[in-house]
Structure formats: C-alpha cells, structure tokens
Write a protein that holds these residues in place. Structure first.
Motif, PDB file in Angstrom:
ATOM      1  N   GLY A  89      -7.092  -1.203  -2.007  1.00 25.17           N
ATOM      2  CA  GLY A  89      -7.132  -2.068  -0.676  1.00 25.17           C
ATOM      3  C   GLY A  89      -6.145  -3.234  -0.973  1.00 25.17           C
ATOM      4  N   VAL A  90      -6.446  -3.772  -2.179  1.00 24.90           N
ATOM      5  CA  VAL A  90      -5.727  -4.932  -2.721  1.00 24.90           C
ATOM      6  C   VAL A  90      -4.217  -4.648  -3.051  1.00 24.90           C
ATOM      7  CG1 VAL A  90      -5.332  -6.986  -4.104  1.00 24.90           C
ATOM      8  CG2 VAL A  90      -7.619  -6.302  -3.098  1.00 24.90           C
ATOM      9  N   GLY A  91      -3.977  -3.547  -3.805  1.00 26.02           N
ATOM     10  CA  GLY A  91      -2.848  -3.148  -3.854  1.00 26.02           C
ATOM     11  C   GLY A  91      -1.907  -2.903  -2.659  1.00 26.02           C
ATOM     12  N   ALA A  92      -2.528  -2.112  -1.810  1.00 20.38           N
ATOM     13  CA  ALA A  92      -1.926  -1.879  -0.441  1.00 20.38           C
ATOM     14  C   ALA A  92      -1.523  -3.047   0.175  1.00 20.38           C
ATOM     15  CB  ALA A  92      -2.820  -0.914   0.080  1.00 20.38           C
ATOM     16  N   LEU A  93      -2.246  -4.068   0.260  1.00 24.40           N
ATOM     17  CA  LEU A  93      -1.913  -5.273   0.924  1.00 24.40           C
ATOM     18  C   LEU A  93      -0.597  -6.110   0.072  1.00 24.40           C
ATOM     19  CD1 LEU A  93      -5.252  -6.806   1.517  1.00 24.40           C
ATOM     20  CD2 LEU A  93      -3.947  -5.891   3.264  1.00 24.40           C
ATOM     21  N   TYR A  94      -0.564  -5.938  -1.305  1.00 25.21           N
ATOM     22  CA  TYR A  94       0.362  -6.507  -2.080  1.00 25.21           C
ATOM     23  C   TYR A  94       1.693  -5.754  -1.670  1.00 25.21           C
ATOM     24  CZ  TYR A  94       3.767  -6.981  -5.741  1.00 25.21           C
ATOM     25  OH  TYR A  94       4.931  -7.326  -6.369  1.00 25.21           O
ATOM     26  N   LEU A  95       1.607  -4.316  -1.448  1.00 25.56           N
ATOM     27  CA  LEU A  95       2.681  -3.608  -1.156  1.00 25.56           C
ATOM     28  C   LEU A  95       2.987  -3.766   0.159  1.00 25.56           C
ATOM     29  CD1 LEU A  95       4.788  -1.423  -2.177  1.00 25.56           C
ATOM     30  CD2 LEU A  95       3.109   0.353  -1.508  1.00 25.56           C
ATOM     31  N   LEU A  96       2.387  -4.131   1.314  1.00 23.50           N
ATOM     32  CA  LEU A  96       2.481  -4.533   2.523  1.00 23.50           C
ATOM     33  C   LEU A  96       3.320  -5.821   2.454  1.00 23.50           C
ATOM     34  CD1 LEU A  96       2.020  -3.543   5.249  1.00 23.50           C
ATOM     35  CD2 LEU A  96      -0.079  -5.266   5.521  1.00 23.50           C
TER      36      LEU A  96
END
Length: 563
Positions: free
Chosen positions: A18-25
């Motif tokens: 989830g955190v990685g997806a937020l960073y990518l977002l």
C-alpha cells in the motif's frame, strides 16, 4: 489475538504494498495528462487503498469495522480492472473508446458495486454468512461470495486481462520500443489476478486468507520498474497509432501507394487532385503511365515537375513496404511540393548575381574616384573624407567577395583528399603575411607531420576566415593569433583546431543566431566571414564550440572523410 511470525509478515507485506502504491501514485502525478497516466493513477489509488484496508483489517476484531474494511477492499478490487483497461486503451492510442457507451457499461459495474456493498445487509447480493475465522493469529474472516460479488470480481479480472492484451498488441506492433515497460506492466497484473482467483474459489489450505494484498508487493515493484526505471510515459504507442490513424487523406502532399509491379494501387485526395482530376480512373494503373517516369528514375532524380492543373515541382520521398515476415509488398511515394522554394531559389540566384556584379563594379568606381580626390586635394579635411569613402568602398567590396565565397561553399561538392596540415598552415601564413603584415600567426601541430583526409578547399576557407575574424576584430595594432591543430579524440579520430585571440567576447546572440541558421548582424563584412566558416564546418560534418578565456577560444572538431 496476537499475529504469529507468518501473520505478521502478511500484514507487513500488505502495508508495504500500500505504501509503495502511494509512492508510485505520487510519482505518476508528475506525468499527469500524458496518455494513460491519469487512468493508471486511478488503478494505483485502488491498489493502495485495498492493500492498506486489508492489512489493517487483519488486526481488527470489531465486527462492524471489519465489515466496513472488507467492503472497501472489495470495491477497490472491482475498480482495479476497469481502471487498467482504461489505461491500456488510452496508452495504446484508443482513448476515444473510453468515451463511448460501451465503456460506460464497463464503468457501471464498479460504480454499482459501491451501492450494493453499502446496502449488502439488506439484500445480501455480494456476501453472506460473515464470520471470523482466525489463522496465523490474524483476524481473518470467511463468508460466502454471492452472485454479484463473483461477477464483479471476475469482471475486474477480465477487464484487466483485456488491458494486458492491448499492451501485448503494442509490443507486437511496435517492436522493442515499449517492450520492457509494457512487459513489466503486463506481468504486474498476474499476482493480484492469481490472488483474487485463489481467494474467490477457495483454492489452497487457508482459503480465508486473501493473499492478493501481499502479492500486490510484486505488482507494485513491477509497476515501479516500468514507470520509474524506464520512464514509460516519455514515449508511448499512442504516438505511432495516432500517426497510423491520421491516414493518407489527411496529408497535404500527394501520396502514392505502389505494388511490387510499380502500379499505383492507392492514392490520397491530394494525389487524386494532381494526377487524376481530369478523368475518372480505376486503380491500379502503372506509375510510368501516370507520372511519365519509372520508379527508378523518380528515385534517382529525387524531383519531378508535374504540368497538370494543381501540379508543380515536387521532391520525392520513397519508403519500401514490407509484411511482418520482411517480404516486400510494395512501396509508398510521397511528393513534397517545393514549387515556391525552387522559385525563391531562382529569384535569389538572379538577385545575388546582379548584386555581386553591381557591388564589385560600383565600388571599384567609388574607390578609384576617392583615391583621385585624396591624391589631388590639398585640404586635409577633404583628404580624410576621401580616405573614409575609399575605406567604406573597400569594405563593401570585401562583403561582395565574401558573399561569393559563401555561395561557393554552399554549392561546392566535397572533394576529399589526404593532405598535410603543415601545407595548409603555410598557405594561410603566406596569405595573411601580405594582407595583414602587422599581425602574427603562430602555429603548432601535434604531431608535426599530421595528415588528414578532408576537402582542402573547404578546410582552407574555414581556417582563413576564422583567423581573419580574430585579426580584424583585434584592438591591438599588432595582433597575435595562436592556432593549435591536434589529433581529435576517439571515436571520431579526426582533428581539433583551437584558435585563440585577445578580443572582446563574441556576443551570445551572434553565436545563438549562427547555430539557429538565422540572419546575424554583419559588421564590416566580418559577420559574413563567420558564416562562411560555420557553413564550411557544416559541409565537413564538423562541430564548433565557443569559449572565453581572456579572449575568444574557438574549438573546431572535424572528422575524417571516407575514402
């Protein structure tokens, strides 16, 4: 309830995804507006919210809150597939389909799932028999997924698969340009699809555990590689597809499609107006019968004059056409209208000849009379004025000569030969020892016997004009111009010429306009000399750099010419 090591790992993996997806977002926000970027941001937002809600839910034992988090996770999965499909459509140049009623049907499924999830306690169309079923110390639950829930999840997997097929099509159509990026994104859809399928159909020893969230860590990693590691949105297949969809009819120049027998089998509207406007004609027709020349002649001359109404002078561009196996299937000929350009060239050539002829003759007359006035006059003031007139006339004559030299440079066909740099240096020293006897030109060559294959006329004109430029702009009455010639660096292995002076810096705007190929202000004809040098460098496929170190430093790099 305390999670065991395996359970804790599942929580950490889910939260990390989830955190990685937020960073990518956050990274994707910088690409906002590019083809597909906005839709993939929606996909990443769904992934982030799903992973975080599911990871947190594994430690929540409150039934109401656990149902809410489960509903959020379910809705996020429903949106992932449609978002990915929209990304695939937009990224591959099919964004117009997103605005069709058909895609509206696709969007209805996740949107309707929101309402059904919020009211599931009333109708039970998504899940039923919700209960806690702990495993590995986690607050996992089991429930029966109802028909709409099964449909919505499978629909999301299906739309994601269609999006993947679009990317596969881009790889097959456009070769290696997007292969790495698109392959990474395609592979990234597999872990969540497997996770959802295993959970939905209760495959494996722990069916109550939704492995999609921890598997999203792989998904996010692959997407990060595609977008951050290879800059996926810098180029995309939408460019090529839009070029293809532009079609022949949108081109303003005549386009002819030929088969392997040199027959015209296709033509755009402009070509029909030029070649077939007098009679109705059915294709195919022989190219030679239409244009009056064969394809070989057309390619050899590179230009054709069409006498029909709407015709003119056209430059020829030829492109072979092959099938996927590499076999020739014909060719495409594009004819670019250069009628106005050729007429301007003819007009300029006439004006140039007249201008040079008149300048030379009239300045000779002016100089002659100015010298007579200077010799016969006893008035010092008149003598000074006559000298000024003669000097101005000589400057005009110099401009005329340099314009002629400039024209010769542009029209010259290169004639390479192996020459000694020492011989070129001796010629230039001899020229300027007479023209500028007070100037000193110092030369160094490394190695002293350096030889170089190039066009001797162009090289001589180049060096003479740069040296003269340094001399005439000097404020010193006895200027010194050091010139160093050395072997160039690999891989070009040519020569490098460094010319120095102690003059004021060459204005930046003159350098910028010179590189841009625009008109630059000319002072006493020396601006023309700099242009001549620059075009000699262009003709020799070289480069010039301008620096300043207590004087101008001009660095010319020239590659050797082929045998």
């Amino acid at each position: 309830m305390t999670p065991g090591p395996l359970g804790l790992g599942i929580i950490v993996a889910s939260i990390a995804a989830g955190v990685g997806a937020l960073y990518l977002l956050q990274y994707l926000y910088s690409q906002k507006g590019k083809a597909g970027a906005d839709w993939f941001m929606g996909n990443m937002a769904s992934v982030a919210l799903f992973c975080l809600s599911y990871g947190i839910s594994l430690v929540i034992t409150n039934p109401t809150l656990r149902i809410v988090l489960g509903a959020v996770a379910f809705i996020c999965v429903c949106f992932m597939g449609p978002f990915f499909l929209a990304f695939g459509l937009d990224y591959t140049g099919r964004g117009d389909l997103i605005r069709t009623p058909l895609f509206g049907i696709v969007a209805i499924v996740p949107l309707l799932s929101i309402g059904l999830a919020a009211t599931n306690s009333i109708h039970g169309l998504i899940w039923a028999d919700f209960q806690f079923d702990p495993v590995f110390g986690l607050a996992t639950v089991t429930y029966t997924v109802q028909p709409w829930g099964v449909f919505a999840l499978l629909f999301s997997i299906g739309t994601a698969a269609v999006g993947s097929l679009l990317l596969i099509g881009a790889i097959l159509s456009y070769g290696s340009l997007y292969r790495r990026e698109a392959t990474a994104v395609i592979l990234s859809t597999l872990p969540p699809s497997v996770g959802v399928s295993f959970w939905l159909f209760e495959i494996g020893p722990v069916p109550q555990l939704h492995l999609t969230a921890p598997l999203m860590l792989i998904h996010v990693t692959l997407d990060a590689y595609a977008f951050v590691g290879t800059h996926m949105f810098e180029t995309n297949p939408a460019t090529q597809r839009m070029a293809e969809r532009t079609g022949l009819d949108s081109l303003s120049d005549p386009v002819l499609i030929l088969d392997t027998e040199q027959q015209i089998v296709g033509a755009n509207d402009r070509a029909e107006d030029v070649f077939f406007n007098t009679t109705s004609i059915s294709l195919p027709v022989p190219l030679e019968a239409t244009l009056g020349v064969t394809l070989e002649t057309l390619r050899e001359t590179g230009e054709i004059t069409v006498e029909t109404e709407g015709g003119g002078i056209f430059a020829v561009s030829y492109t072979p056409l092959t099938d996927p196996s590499g076999e020739s299937v014909g060719s495409m000929v594009v004819l670019y209208d250069v009628t106005d350009q050729r007429q301007r060239e003819q007009q300029l050539a006439v004006l140039n000849r007249i201008l040079r002829h008149n300048l030379r003759n009239e300045t000779t007359v002016i100089s002659g009379y100015a010298e007579l006035l200077e010799a016969d006059s006893t008035d010092p003031h008149h003598v000074t004025q006559a000298g000024t007139i003669a000097a101005a006339s000589n400057r005009l004559k110099s401009i005329a000569e340099k314009v002629r030299t400039f024209e010769n440079v542009q029209q010259r066909v290169r004639q390479p030969e192996s020459l000694s740099i020492r011989d070129v240096v001796a010629d230039i020293e001899q020229t300027y020892s007479t023209t500028y006897p007070d100037a000193t030109i110092t030369w160094t060559a490394s190695p002293p016997d350096l030889r170089f294959r190039t066009d001797p006329e162009l090289l001589s004109m180049l060096l003479k004009n740069l040296v003269e430029n340094a001399i005439v702009h000097s404020e010193s009455s006895e200027p010194t111009v050091p010139v160093a010639v050395s072997e160039g660096d690999a891989p070009r292995k040519g020569i490098q010429v460094v010319i120095r002076d102690s003059n004021d810096p060459i204005p930046d705007y003159e350098i910028e306009t010179l590189r841009a190929g625009e008109e630059t202000p000319l002072q006493h004809g020396q601006g023309v000399g700099l242009w001549i040098a620059y075009w000699c460098i262009r003709k020799l496929n070289g480069e010039i750099d301008f620096e300043y170190d207590e004087g101008n430093v001009l660095i010319v790099s020239l590659p050797p010419m082929a045998e």
